[in-house]
Design a protein around this motif. Sequence first.
Motif, short mmCIF file in Angstrom:
data_model
loop_
_atom_site.label_atom_id
_atom_site.label_comp_id
_atom_site.label_asym_id
_atom_site.label_seq_id
_atom_site.Cartn_x
_atom_site.Cartn_y
_atom_site.Cartn_z
N ILE A 12 50.65 77.78 -4.01
CA ILE A 12 49.68 78.46 -2.81
C ILE A 12 50.66 79.73 -2.93
O ILE A 12 50.03 81.01 -2.56
CB ILE A 12 49.25 77.54 -2.78
N GLU A 13 51.41 79.60 -2.94
CA GLU A 13 52.24 80.37 -1.82
C GLU A 13 52.88 82.10 -2.37
O GLU A 13 53.00 83.10 -1.50
CB GLU A 13 53.23 80.11 -0.67
N ASN A 14 52.36 81.56 -4.06
CA ASN A 14 53.02 82.57 -4.85
C ASN A 14 51.98 83.76 -5.09
O ASN A 14 50.70 83.60 -4.79
CB ASN A 14 53.64 82.64 -5.97
N GLU A 15 53.14 84.87 -4.85
CA GLU A 15 52.31 86.57 -5.67
C GLU A 15 51.02 85.71 -5.88
O GLU A 15 51.87 85.72 -7.55
CB GLU A 15 52.84 87.93 -5.24
N PHE A 16 49.83 86.29 -6.54
CA PHE A 16 48.99 86.81 -7.42
C PHE A 16 48.54 87.46 -8.43
O PHE A 16 48.12 88.92 -7.45
CB PHE A 16 47.65 85.64 -6.92
N TYR A 17 48.69 87.86 -9.51
CA TYR A 17 48.52 88.99 -10.69
C TYR A 17 47.27 88.19 -11.63
O TYR A 17 47.26 87.46 -11.75
CB TYR A 17 50.00 89.44 -10.22
N ARG A 69 36.45 82.81 3.69
CA ARG A 69 37.38 81.43 3.50
C ARG A 69 36.51 80.57 3.11
O ARG A 69 36.46 79.23 3.35
CB ARG A 69 37.21 81.01 5.60
N GLU A 70 36.20 80.46 1.76
CA GLU A 70 36.01 79.50 0.55
C GLU A 70 37.40 79.65 0.30
O GLU A 70 37.55 79.48 -0.18
CB GLU A 70 35.25 80.46 -0.28
N GLY A 71 37.29 77.77 0.26
CA GLY A 71 38.18 76.84 -0.25
C GLY A 71 39.45 76.94 -0.27
O GLY A 71 39.82 77.37 1.10
N ILE A 72 40.93 77.01 -1.44
CA ILE A 72 42.04 77.32 -0.12
C ILE A 72 41.96 79.20 -1.11
O ILE A 72 41.35 79.97 -1.83
CB ILE A 72 42.55 77.35 -2.16
N GLN A 73 43.00 80.33 -0.08
CA GLN A 73 42.65 81.19 0.31
C GLN A 73 44.31 81.04 -1.18
O GLN A 73 44.91 80.81 -1.31
CB GLN A 73 43.87 81.50 1.38
N ILE A 74 43.69 82.66 -2.33
CA ILE A 74 44.12 83.12 -2.60
C ILE A 74 45.03 84.22 -2.72
O ILE A 74 44.51 85.15 -2.04
CB ILE A 74 43.62 82.69 -4.40
N ASN A 75 45.87 83.97 -2.75
CA ASN A 75 47.20 85.13 -2.48
C ASN A 75 47.49 86.50 -3.70
O ASN A 75 48.23 86.63 -4.26
CB ASN A 75 48.76 84.73 -1.70
N LEU A 76 46.64 86.65 -3.51
CA LEU A 76 45.72 87.85 -4.32
C LEU A 76 46.36 89.51 -4.29
O LEU A 76 45.89 89.68 -3.15
CB LEU A 76 44.19 88.41 -4.23
N ASN A 77 47.68 89.90 -5.30
CA ASN A 77 48.38 91.27 -4.81
C ASN A 77 47.66 92.24 -5.56
O ASN A 77 47.61 92.97 -5.11
CB ASN A 77 49.85 91.06 -4.72
N GLY A 78 47.38 91.92 -6.74
CA GLY A 78 46.88 92.46 -7.19
C GLY A 78 46.49 92.23 -8.53
O GLY A 78 46.40 91.01 -8.85
N PHE A 79 45.40 93.71 -9.82
CA PHE A 79 45.39 93.25 -10.81
C PHE A 79 46.20 94.48 -11.83
O PHE A 79 45.41 95.56 -11.63
CB PHE A 79 43.63 92.59 -10.96
N SER A 80 45.63 93.98 -13.08
CA SER A 80 45.92 95.06 -14.36
C SER A 80 45.27 94.97 -16.13
O SER A 80 45.09 93.98 -16.22
CB SER A 80 47.65 95.18 -13.95
N VAL A 81 45.03 96.32 -16.27
CA VAL A 81 44.06 95.96 -16.73
C VAL A 81 44.60 97.14 -18.80
O VAL A 81 44.86 98.13 -17.87
CB VAL A 81 42.68 96.54 -16.73
N GLY A 82 44.80 96.78 -19.33
CA GLY A 82 44.87 97.47 -20.57
C GLY A 82 44.34 97.68 -22.01
O GLY A 82 43.71 96.75 -22.01
#
Length: 341
Positions: free
Chosen positions: A62-67, A92-105
């Motif tokens: 859960i604490e990990n950065e999420f991409y 504040r739905e459910g578990i907070q996800i540690n979203l840091n970024g997203f990438s599209v190729g």
Amino acid sequence: MSLSWNAFGWDKVSNIIYVDQPVGTGFSYSSDFRDIPSNEQGVSNDLYDFLQEFYKAHPGYIENEFYITGESYAGHYIPALASRVHQGNKNREGIQINLNGFSVGNGNTDPAIQYKAYTAFALENKLITKTDYVSINKMIPKCERGIELCATKGNNACVQAYEACRGIYGSIVDINGNINVYDIRKECKGEHCYDFSRMDTFLNLTSVREVLGVQTDFISCSKTVKFAMRTDRMKDLEVGIPELLEDGIKVLIYAGEYDLKCNWLGNSRWVHAMKWSGQKKFVGSPTVPFVVNGSKAGEMQSYGPLTFLKVHDAGHMVPMDQPKAALKMLTRWMQGKLATK
């Protein structure tokens, strides 16, 4: 029919969750056909639910950065999922996800801009003549009107928008015969220009499915899902990205330079046209080389949380064509050091 380690796999610098989606593709299935989504709301809600269950089962992450990363039609899926995760966190739905970024190729994200870029890309790469360019461009106004109606009316208007626009791309392909639309340097071989049949065969081996704990067949491309999503393809998924940028979510849009299908020029144009508080500074930022092991592997522009990167000597699938450069790109991006040599 065997596996080997990928020296440049993205697992070198991250934990990876692969998700077969939408429901009905890969190993993902339902006994009720009504569970197959028809739009990005359905897709993103399914994926959000999956992530909630994943974190419940594996709270240590859960604490990990999420991409979130993906290619091609993921230009639709990923902005939708990133927005869904971000809204879930805000509400504040459910578990907070540690979203840091997203990438599209090489993504399909903003059809109105990307369809108009086909002829310019084709002319620049000598796939068409100037006469062809002028002729094919006459289809653009009808395409634009179709996409506008798709945005306001949805449903069948979106199917009609695709019919109005596909002639632009189709004309270029017809002129070039058996060209590989995913890498214009190559010849198209097979239905999808690449033969991935051994992957399908391997994943459907009884022994492999037993190890993975699945009972269903692996389906790499589903016509059922394609039909269900037929009104989605001409939607603009750029619209949700500015809010993510304003809130500091990192966005990397990259593209191999030899892909026609979701070419770098169309992707560059929508990224530059996107309205957000940093737009002017992004557009005015210098184009700098992306250097890997002392060699120029691409060129990029960046400002704040937004980066656009054109990757040299690659087609539609950058990690397949340039695995070393792709791994460096991912690593530096997650570290906030993309400009590092």
